[in-house]
Design a protein around this motif. Structure first.
Motif: not given
Length: 140
Positions: A48-50, A52-53, A56-59, A78, A81, A88
């Protein structure tokens, strides 16, 4: 199309061609040995840390748990991007926008197998069922 694994950490890898001129879907299978590779939860957190929306935030994370032929399977997806890599993610210039990763953790009697299918969203949407069928086709 199968190929020689590009890393000693990979048990197998395949590329599923997409439309002409498009990036293929990649399928990678990892096996590190009995008791190796980390827990499903630790791997889900890293994957999940790989992602981003666009801001630039979490997906969001889609996770399901199933039992297939008596073995626990964790299936996660997931979208966003994808900065694929260890830890990470990889460098920002290697980030791949509009990608999907479907990851399956199969806890077998001989050790945990990790399946990853990833590629551009359009191609992954088309190949999602085949990738899941491949992962669930495991015979212990």
């Amino acid at each position: 199309m199968s190929g020689t694994p590009s890393s000693s950490m990979r048990l197998a890898e395949y590329k599923v061609p997409g439309a002409a001129g498009s990036v293929p879907v990649e399928v990678v299978v990892y096996f590190f040995g009995p008791g190796q590779g980390g827990s499903p939860e630790a791997n889900l957190e890293r994957w999940k840390s790989q992602f981003s929306n666009p801001a630039g935030g979490a997906v969001p994370e889609l996770v399901a748990h199933e039992t297939v032929r008596g073995m626990p399977y964790t299936i996660a997806e997931y979208r966003g991007t994808y900065a694929r890599g260890m830890g990470n993610g990889s460098s920002a210039d290697a980030a791949r926008p509009d990608h999907i990763l479907m990851a399956v953790v199969a806890e077998t009697p001989k050790g945990t197998l990790f399946f990853q299918c990833f590629g551009p969203s359009a191609a992954m949407t088309t190949q999602r069922a085949a990738c899941l069928s491949f992962a669930k086709g495991l015979t212990p």
